[in-house]
Design an enzyme around this catalytic site. Structure first.
Site, PDB file in Angstrom:
ATOM      1  CB  ILE A  43      -8.242   5.643  -0.728  1.00 48.94           C
ATOM      2  CG1 ILE A  43      -6.965   6.001   0.037  1.00 48.94           C
ATOM      3  CG2 ILE A  43      -8.491   6.598  -1.863  1.00 48.94           C
ATOM      4  CD1 ILE A  43      -5.693   5.905  -0.805  1.00 48.94           C
ATOM      5  CB  CYS A  44     -10.414   1.487   2.256  1.00 51.05           C
ATOM      6  SG  CYS A  44     -11.967   1.095   1.433  1.00 51.05           S
ATOM      7  NE  ARG A  45      -7.478  -5.742  -1.900  1.00 55.59           N
ATOM      8  CZ  ARG A  45      -8.273  -6.645  -2.445  1.00 55.59           C
ATOM      9  NH1 ARG A  45      -9.477  -6.840  -1.949  1.00 55.59           N
ATOM     10  NH2 ARG A  45      -7.880  -7.363  -3.466  1.00 55.59           N
ATOM     11  N   GLY A  87     -13.387   0.556  -1.164  1.00 55.10           N
ATOM     12  CA  GLY A  87     -14.307   1.683  -0.994  1.00 55.10           C
ATOM     13  C   GLY A  87     -15.220   1.534   0.211  1.00 55.10           C
ATOM     14  CG  LEU A 108      -5.182   1.018  -2.777  1.00 55.88           C
ATOM     15  CD1 LEU A 108      -4.078   1.485  -3.701  1.00 55.88           C
ATOM     16  CD2 LEU A 108      -5.792   2.217  -2.082  1.00 55.88           C
TER      17      LEU A 108
END
Ligand SMILES: Cc1cc2nc3c(=O)[nH]c(=O)nc-3n(C[C@H](O)[C@H](O)[C@H](O)COP(=O)(O)OP(=O)(O)OC[C@H]3O[C@@H](n4cnc5c(N)ncnc54)[C@H](O)[C@@H]3O)c2cc1C
Length: 567
Positions: A525-527, A529, A553
């Site tokens: 995951i990141c903010r 994608g 997220l």
């Protein structure tokens, strides 16, 4: 040839004008029960809100325009009350005088629309409860809200503290298009607005997690939402206030109530003519808008159409399809081989400067049909190049066939240029495009308008990456229970974090691979994608079983459903 058209607004007026352009000799009679033809019902909420100040602006073409420009015998306040298909006649009643006359036809076109649903709830006829369907409806609502509450009546022109009006309260029943648009306009007029909606989301065609974004946005602008609670009835309280009682026992006091519970196809006349009615309750027509009687055509909100993606019969109450169908009926009557392609339900709603728009199939429709051959992606591209002022993120959900990449549908929400993305995608959908076509679409670009990889291209690139196996995908529902790897920077964790995730910033990942399991799926995951995708690519090439969590997220926030479960 004599053609009678019943209903003189979107579909009917469009049919009459086209007929005249194609056949100068045809005798055309268009009858409309109401006092106006060809008016802009789509503008009614904005007239209530005062954005469209003059009522006359809503009147696109008058009875006179039809008579003089198109040589159409156009009659308002004229209701068709009976069709006799065997004699090929229609009985018409003058609404003002009650006089009934009979007209014969060679071809008949029905465009009676779809009246608002009005359940027999206790108190539904109380003064102060309105629908938004016609110009007179909008006029009555404006008059009612401009008069103020009973308590203040006549006080507007006073000076001093007496002129302070208490904030008036509006309750809108139903969180569909018309309800939301009217709610926004009432906010602009200074009302405290609550929307009571029986379903568990607003804007039913959207998937629920996308509707969550709309709900958050309208709540931010002061609208109170009561979802999952139907109206039980209305009671007159003191000072002209109406108490709106819900099934859960709550009471919402209101100075004005707007009913927008949806619409139902008007099939009254069609039934008198013995025409076939479809399983969804609309008039059944073929792709040339012909009913079960070859001399009777039907168009617009009253008919069932084929859903372009699923092939199901469906009811689509939208101005675009109604206008196109009116033209097609005119074409066919004059001997042309025009056909309606089906409807994709392409729609948009503007709300407080933002827009929600969609086209094609939603995930819930595919699930209802038991269709498992699809994948979805969430993405949040900028509306134009991030370095150029004013760029705003667009939240997008794109759905496509797993087996062949066919693009199936998209939903988008944002504050800038949502319309052009969904319009481009709608066109692609109608052309049968795949996500590989979206990758390659050549769209106009300069920094103030878009990006060199436009959100339309970007959605194709991400989706194609999934299907080519470059970016194995996961969604929060499964990812949350698996091994989560968060590759964002430490500062970002202070803003939002997922407690169960292992945190390794992307820049350190190559050096810290030993901390990752080789025997488990790693959900990255990141903010939004993007960095998760870069990390996924790296991990895959290092032999890990990695997947990118779609939308990161950003998608987590709106993928929590009302009951707290994850979509
Ligand atoms: C407030 C509002 C906002 C909307 N906003 C949008 C929007 O933003 N975008 C969009 O795509 N769509 C919008 N729509 C929907 C769109 O207006 C309809 O889909 C479209 O008008 C349907 O066209 P139609 O010809 O089928 O019916 P209508 O335009 O409703 O016309 C039907 C007419 O037939 C008349 N009639 C019915 N029975 C008889 C009879 N027996 N004799 C004589 N006359 C009869 C009725 O009086 C009515 O005027 C909106 C609708 C409303 C009410």
């Amino acid at each position: 040839m004599k053609v009678i058209i019943i209903g003189g607004v979107a579909g009917g007026a469009s049919c009459a004008a086209r007929l005249r352009r194609l056949d100068e000799k045809a005798e055309i009679l268009m009858v409309e029960r109401g006092p106006y033809v060809s008016y802009a019902n789509c503008g009614l909420p904005y007239h209530i809100g005062g954005v469209i100040e003059k009522e006359s602006s809503l009147l696109v073409a008058s009875e006179r325009t039809f008579r003089e420009q198109f040589n159409v015998d156009c009659r308002v306040n004229c209701e068709a009350i009976k069709i006799s298909p065997d004699k090929k006649t229609v009985d018409l009643r003058n609404v003002k005088t009650g006089k009934v006359t009979t007209e014969s036809y060679d071809k008949l076109v029905l465009s009676p629309g779809a009246p608002s649903i009005r359940p027999p709830l206790p108190g539904i006829d109380l003064p102060g409860i309105f629908e938004v369907r016609t110009v007179p409806d909008a006029r009555t609502i404006r008059e009612w809200i401009e008069t103020g509450s009973l308590f203040l009546s006549g006080m507007d022109s006073y000076s001093g503290f007496q002129t302070v009006r208490p904030k008036t309260r509006a309750v809108v029943i139903g969180g569909g298009f018309i309800g939301l648009e009217t709610a926004e306009n009432l906010v602009h007029r200074g009302f405290d607005v609550a929307i009571v909606e029986m379903g568990d989301q607003v804007l039913a065609p959207l998937d629920q997690e996308m509707a969550r974004i709309v709900e958050g946005y309208v709540e931010k602008h002061g609208i109170r939402l009561a979802l999952g609670d139907g109206v039980a009835g209305f009671k007159q309280a003191a000072n002209g206030v109406i108490d709106v009682e819900t099934q859960s026992g709550k009471i919402y006091p209101a100075d004005v109530v707007i009913l927008s519970l949806g619409v139902r196809p008007d099939t009254t006349l069609a039934k008198t003519a013995g025409l076939e009615i479809g399983q969804r309750g609309g008039i059944r027509v073929d792709e040339q808008m012909r009913t079960s009687n070859p001399d009777i055509f039907a168009v617009g909100d009253a008919v069932e159409v084929k859903d372009f993606v699923t092939g199901e019969w469906s009811l689509i109450a939208l101005a675009g399809p109604a206008n196109r169908q009116g033209r097609i009926a005119a074409d066919v009557i004059t001997g042309r081989d025009s056909r309606f392609r089906g409807s994709q339900g392409t729609s948009i709603i503007g709300l407080f400067g933002a827009a929600a728009a969609w086209t094609g199939a939603s995930e819930k429709t595919l699930n209802r049909l038991g269709d498992k051959d699809y994948e979805k992606i969430y993405l949040y591209p900028n509306s134009h190049a991030g370095y150029y002022p004013g760029a705003r993120p667009i939240a997008m959900k794109v759905i496509f066939r797993k087996s062949d990449g066919r693009f199936l549908g998209a939903q988008a929400l944002g504050e800038d240029n949502v319309d052009k993305r969904i319009s481009a995608l709608a066109m692609a959908l109608q052309m049968g495009a795949t996500i590989y076509d979206l990758e390659e679409a050549e769209l106009c670009y300069a920094p103030q308008f878009g990006s060199a990889k436009d959100p339309v291209n970007f959605s194709g690139m991400v989706a194609a990456g999934v299907l080519r196996g470059d970016m194995p995908l996961s969604h929060w529902k499964t990812a949350k229970a698996g091994f989560l790897l968060d590759v964002r920077e430490p500062a970002e964790l202070a803003v939002e974090s997922v407690p169960e995730a292992v945190h390794i910033p992307i820049g350190q990942l190559r050096a810290r691979l030993a901390e990752l399991p080789r025997d488990r799926e790693i959900h990255v995951i990141c903010r939004s994608g993007q960095r998760a995708y870069y990390a996924t690519r790296m991990l895959l090439q290092k032999g890990f079983n990695a997947k990118t969590v779609s939308g990161g997220l950003l998608s987590l926030a709106h993928n929590y459903l009302l009951d707290g479960s994850l979509n």
